[in-house]
Design a protein around this motif. Structure first.
Motif, short mmCIF file in Angstrom:
data_model
loop_
_atom_site.label_atom_id
_atom_site.label_comp_id
_atom_site.label_asym_id
_atom_site.label_seq_id
_atom_site.Cartn_x
_atom_site.Cartn_y
_atom_site.Cartn_z
N ALA A 81 -7.05 8.56 0.70
CA ALA A 81 -6.47 8.66 2.05
C ALA A 81 -6.86 9.96 2.74
CB ALA A 81 -4.95 8.56 1.98
N ALA B 42 0.58 2.15 5.91
CA ALA B 42 1.18 2.26 4.57
C ALA B 42 2.54 1.58 4.57
CB ALA B 42 1.33 3.73 4.18
N ASP B 43 2.85 0.93 3.45
CA ASP B 43 4.16 0.29 3.28
C ASP B 43 5.20 1.24 2.72
OD1 ASP B 43 3.48 -2.60 3.85
OD2 ASP B 43 2.02 -2.12 2.29
N ALA C 80 0.11 8.34 7.44
CA ALA C 80 0.09 7.20 6.52
C ALA C 80 0.82 6.01 7.12
CB ALA C 80 0.71 7.59 5.18
N GLN C 81 1.97 6.27 7.73
CA GLN C 81 2.72 5.17 8.35
C GLN C 81 1.91 4.58 9.51
OE1 GLN C 81 7.16 4.85 8.96
NE2 GLN C 81 6.61 5.30 11.07
N HIS D 166 -2.04 2.13 -4.88
CA HIS D 166 -1.56 3.49 -4.67
C HIS D 166 -2.77 4.40 -4.45
CE1 HIS D 166 0.80 7.17 -5.92
NE2 HIS D 166 -0.35 7.53 -6.43
N LEU E 99 5.63 5.51 0.80
CA LEU E 99 5.05 6.81 0.46
C LEU E 99 5.57 7.27 -0.89
CD1 LEU E 99 5.53 8.63 3.89
CD2 LEU E 99 3.55 7.32 3.11
N ARG F 31 -5.63 -0.71 4.48
CA ARG F 31 -4.72 -1.78 4.92
C ARG F 31 -5.52 -3.04 5.24
NH1 ARG F 31 -0.05 -2.54 3.74
NH2 ARG F 31 -1.05 -4.44 3.05
N VAL G 223 -6.35 5.25 5.86
CA VAL G 223 -5.28 4.35 5.43
C VAL G 223 -5.45 2.98 6.07
CG1 VAL G 223 -2.78 3.97 5.40
CG2 VAL G 223 -3.70 6.27 5.00
N LEU H 131 0.86 -1.18 0.00
CA LEU H 131 0.00 0.00 0.00
C LEU H 131 0.89 1.23 0.00
CD1 LEU H 131 -2.74 1.42 0.18
CD2 LEU H 131 -2.63 1.16 2.68
N GLU H 132 0.82 1.99 -1.11
CA GLU H 132 1.60 3.23 -1.24
C GLU H 132 0.64 4.41 -1.13
OE1 GLU H 132 4.93 3.95 -4.28
OE2 GLU H 132 3.22 4.98 -5.19
N VAL H 133 1.02 5.41 -0.34
CA VAL H 133 0.17 6.57 -0.09
C VAL H 133 0.93 7.84 -0.50
CG1 VAL H 133 -1.08 7.91 1.67
CG2 VAL H 133 -1.01 5.40 1.81
#
Length: 230
Positions: free
Chosen positions: A206, A25-26, A20-21, A201, A28, A224, A220, A7-9
């Protein structure tokens, strides 16, 4: 189901990055100026975000709206500055006036990235021949991902293209990871996951309150959970 999906934010600043973290999120994608669909952040902004989170950061290399490379010397200079500040993953993509890949510009920029991993972004969705772009870029050092909605207007319109490209995974030009984004919704996820897509993405998704507000950790987290369930 298999390995955990990526998962990219999109993050515009430290507040976005931290939220996001926290939400799971994996990775950014760092940009500025979403009115121009995301441009290169400053070195200072990158450094601030890098100090605030410990997940991977992919930094946009794009100095103006549209998909023309523009001043390639300047793009190269900015890429070098970001590398010098510790950036080690990037996002880029340039088209020529005819809608083909601007291979010379891409190669010049990639040449200063020291083999760092990078994503060819949604310029792919605006190219006249997607397959030709992939074949021309195949083998460039560091290219490991294509960010695409399958269509210039978004995933709803591009779903058939995305499923067809997912089915070609492993063929020449199709070894790179398919990162789906651009009008992506949660209801798209099950079908994409079933087709083998394992990277997603999100930007607006988000931010339930819009681009004027920061990333929501809760939004987010919802993504996830959906990806982990999928």
């Amino acid at each position: 189901m298999g390995q955990r999906a990526v998962l990219e934010v999109i993050a515009l600043g430290v507040e976005d990055a931290v939220a996001a973290q926290a939400g799971g999120a994996d990775r950014l994608e760092l940009v500025t100026d979403m009115a121009a669909d995301g441009l290169t952040p400053t070195v200072a902004a990158f450094a601030e975000i890098r100090a605030a989170v410990d997940i991977p950061l992919r930094v946009m290399l794009r100095l103006a709206d549209g998909f023309a490379a523009g001043d390639v010397d300047r793009v190269v200079r900015v890429a070098r500055e970001l590398r010098g500040a510790g950036a080690d993953q990037f996002v880029l993509g340039f088209l020529d006036a005819e809608g083909g890949v601007d291979l010379r510009a891409v190669e010049r920029v990639v040449g200063v990235l020291d083999g760092c991993p990078w994503t060819f972004h949604r310029a792919l969705d605006h190219a006249v021949d997607r397959d030709a772009v992939r074949k021309q870029l195949d083998g460039l050092p560091g290219l490991d991902t294509y960010l695409t909605a399958g269509s210039p207007v978004g995933v709803d319109d591009g779903l058939a293209t995305l499923l067809a490209e997912a089915a070609r995974c492993g063929e020449p030009g199709y070894e790179q990871r398919l990162l789906v984004g651009g009008g992506l919704r949660l209801d798209h996820v099950p079908g994409l996951r079933a087709a083998g897509v394992d990277a997603f993405h999100i930007g607006g998704a988000a931010r339930p309150e819009g681009w004027g507000r920061p990333v929501s950790a809760g939004a987010v987290e919802g993504w996830r959970e959906a990806l982990d369930a999928g």
